[in-house]
Design a protein around this motif. Structure first.
Motif, PDB file in Angstrom:
ATOM      1  N   VAL A 167       0.840  -1.208   0.000  1.00 33.85           N
ATOM      2  CA  VAL A 167       0.000   0.000   0.000  1.00 33.85           C
ATOM      3  C   VAL A 167       0.868   1.248   0.000  1.00 33.85           C
ATOM      4  O   VAL A 167       0.634   2.196  -0.769  1.00 33.85           O
ATOM      5  CB  VAL A 167      -0.958  -0.002   1.211  1.00 33.85           C
ATOM      6  CG1 VAL A 167      -1.625   1.363   1.372  1.00 33.85           C
ATOM      7  CG2 VAL A 167      -2.020  -1.076   1.050  1.00 33.85           C
ATOM      8  N   ARG A 168       1.895   1.275   0.845  1.00 29.48           N
ATOM      9  CA  ARG A 168       2.769   2.453   0.936  1.00 29.48           C
ATOM     10  C   ARG A 168       3.530   2.679  -0.372  1.00 29.48           C
ATOM     11  O   ARG A 168       3.668   3.818  -0.831  1.00 29.48           O
ATOM     12  CB  ARG A 168       3.752   2.285   2.104  1.00 29.48           C
ATOM     13  CG  ARG A 168       3.095   2.391   3.468  1.00 29.48           C
ATOM     14  CD  ARG A 168       4.114   2.153   4.581  1.00 29.48           C
ATOM     15  NE  ARG A 168       3.518   2.241   5.904  1.00 29.48           N
ATOM     16  CZ  ARG A 168       3.340   3.360   6.581  1.00 29.48           C
ATOM     17  NH1 ARG A 168       3.741   4.518   6.047  1.00 29.48           N
ATOM     18  NH2 ARG A 168       2.795   3.347   7.776  1.00 29.48           N
ATOM     19  N   ALA A 169       4.020   1.595  -0.966  1.00 31.92           N
ATOM     20  CA  ALA A 169       4.783   1.732  -2.212  1.00 31.92           C
ATOM     21  C   ALA A 169       3.902   2.273  -3.335  1.00 31.92           C
ATOM     22  O   ALA A 169       4.329   3.147  -4.108  1.00 31.92           O
ATOM     23  CB  ALA A 169       5.375   0.378  -2.605  1.00 31.92           C
ATOM     24  N   LEU A 170       2.687   1.792  -3.430  1.00 32.65           N
ATOM     25  CA  LEU A 170       1.778   2.248  -4.471  1.00 32.65           C
ATOM     26  C   LEU A 170       1.355   3.698  -4.249  1.00 32.65           C
ATOM     27  O   LEU A 170       1.333   4.506  -5.189  1.00 32.65           O
ATOM     28  CB  LEU A 170       0.544   1.338  -4.521  1.00 32.65           C
ATOM     29  CG  LEU A 170       0.769  -0.066  -5.086  1.00 32.65           C
ATOM     30  CD1 LEU A 170      -0.388  -0.984  -4.735  1.00 32.65           C
ATOM     31  CD2 LEU A 170       0.955  -0.010  -6.603  1.00 32.65           C
ATOM     32  N   ARG A 171       1.032   4.036  -3.027  1.00 31.51           N
ATOM     33  CA  ARG A 171       0.596   5.404  -2.737  1.00 31.51           C
ATOM     34  C   ARG A 171       1.733   6.414  -2.950  1.00 31.51           C
ATOM     35  O   ARG A 171       1.497   7.546  -3.375  1.00 31.51           O
ATOM     36  CB  ARG A 171       0.030   5.512  -1.324  1.00 31.51           C
ATOM     37  CG  ARG A 171      -1.257   4.704  -1.128  1.00 31.51           C
ATOM     38  CD  ARG A 171      -1.944   5.020   0.207  1.00 31.51           C
ATOM     39  NE  ARG A 171      -2.470   6.387   0.220  1.00 31.51           N
ATOM     40  CZ  ARG A 171      -3.667   6.739  -0.250  1.00 31.51           C
ATOM     41  NH1 ARG A 171      -4.484   5.822  -0.771  1.00 31.51           N
ATOM     42  NH2 ARG A 171      -4.063   7.994  -0.179  1.00 31.51           N
TER      43      ARG A 171
END
Length: 315
Positions: free
Chosen positions: A249-253
């Motif tokens: 989630v963090r990498a995509l955001r």
């Protein structure tokens, strides 16, 4: 007076129910989205007391083959609610929705059972949408998954003094869902146990603003999806239990994708603002994630659960 058994042996119905993703970031226990992965259920009425269960696909080796099966329990619950004795059942389930991955598999089982009962009882007792939502919420415990499972599209669900309610909205055609499914599961009860009973006022206000913005983003302005999917109520508290999910989630955001935990997790939902961006998100996940993720390019289901009746002998 003993309640009659309905229907006569031989009536057959086919049910199709979509996967769902709840919360969508800030809309905790309120917002849900129906997605184009489907469980199918073929049910035939048999003489009272008989029960045959065949399961194909997800959960094939795990789900019970007796009256404790969730679909059977949902059918029985509906019959009891309308004052009818349940007939025997031949149940053939083709499960495609991943189990324990935050895509509404238990809600889909509940909805499947209730719709099967609706079809079997047609002509004797008519079960309306309001009753379906009430029964599904009583069985599932909350309406955020069962509402989109029943009615499709984007749903806002709430409970007032008369019971569970919902509003269905049409999602902007530019919204392109993408779901990343891992090979590990997450217990909804465990995920819920990680959340505090109280949150700071600032976090509550934050989520109210983002939830309101998310409705606008999903129905009118997909370019606002990244900001609209921010959350401070549940995802950070659950991150410790699913570090791989949190990392993705963090990498995509960080790259501008509106990525959130799907339901209680561990799947990740990306609400891309176009098919091209969805492909970019899939490529990024393949390059950066430590854990393998299965990417599903999906559409928003607009119909919800469906039930059809077939004239076929039970023999």
């Amino acid at each position: 007076m003993t309640a009659p058994v309905a229907p006569e042996p031989g009536r057959r119905v086919l049910v199709r129910v979509p996967a769902t993703s709840a919360n969508l970031g800030p809309g905790f226990d309120t917002l849900g989205l129906a997605l184009s992965i489907y469980d199918e259920l073929d049910v035939t009425a048999l003489p009272e007391g008989e029960l045959e269960i065949d399961v194909e696909g997800e959960g094939m080796g795990d789900v019970p083959r007796d009256a404790s099966h969730l679909v059977v329990r949902a059918i029985a619950y509906a019959y009891e609610a309308v004052g009818r004795r349940m007939p025997g059942l031949r149940l053939r389930a083709r499960n495609v929705i991943p189990h324990g991955r935050g895509l509404g598999s238990s809600g889909a089982a509940v909805v499947s059972g209730l719709l099967a009962a609706k079809g079997l009882l047609r002509g004797d007792v008519e079960i309306g949408d309001e009753t379906l939502l009430r029964l599904a919420t009583e069985l599932e415990g909350h309406p955020d998954n069962v509402a989109p499972g029943l009615f499709g599209g984007l749903t806002i669900a709430w409970v007032d003094e008369t019971g569970p309610q919902h509003k269905k909205l049409i999602v902007h055609r530019g919204v392109s869902p993408l779901v990343f499914v891992p090979d590990f599961t997450m217990s909804t009860s465990v995920a819920r146990s990680l959340q505090p009973l109280q949150v700071p006022r600032e976090d509550a206000v934050f989520n109210v603003s983002r939830s309101a913005l998310l409705i606008a983003a999903l129905t009118q302005s997909p370019e606002l999806l990244l900001a609209a999917t921010e959350d401070k109520l549940h995802q950070s508290y659950r991150a410790q239990a699913m570090p791989g999910t949190d990392q993705l989630v963090r990498a995509l955001r960080a790259e501008g994708f509106a990525a959130v935990v799907s339901g209680a997790g561990p799947s990740v939902l990306v609400l891309a603002d176009g098919p091209g961006r969805r492909l970019e998100a899939a490529a990024l996940a393949a390059e950066t994630a430590d854990t393998p993720w299965e990417a599903h390019m999906l559409a928003v289901d607009v119909k919800g659960g469906t039930v059809g009746e077939y004239a076929e002998s039970a023999t």
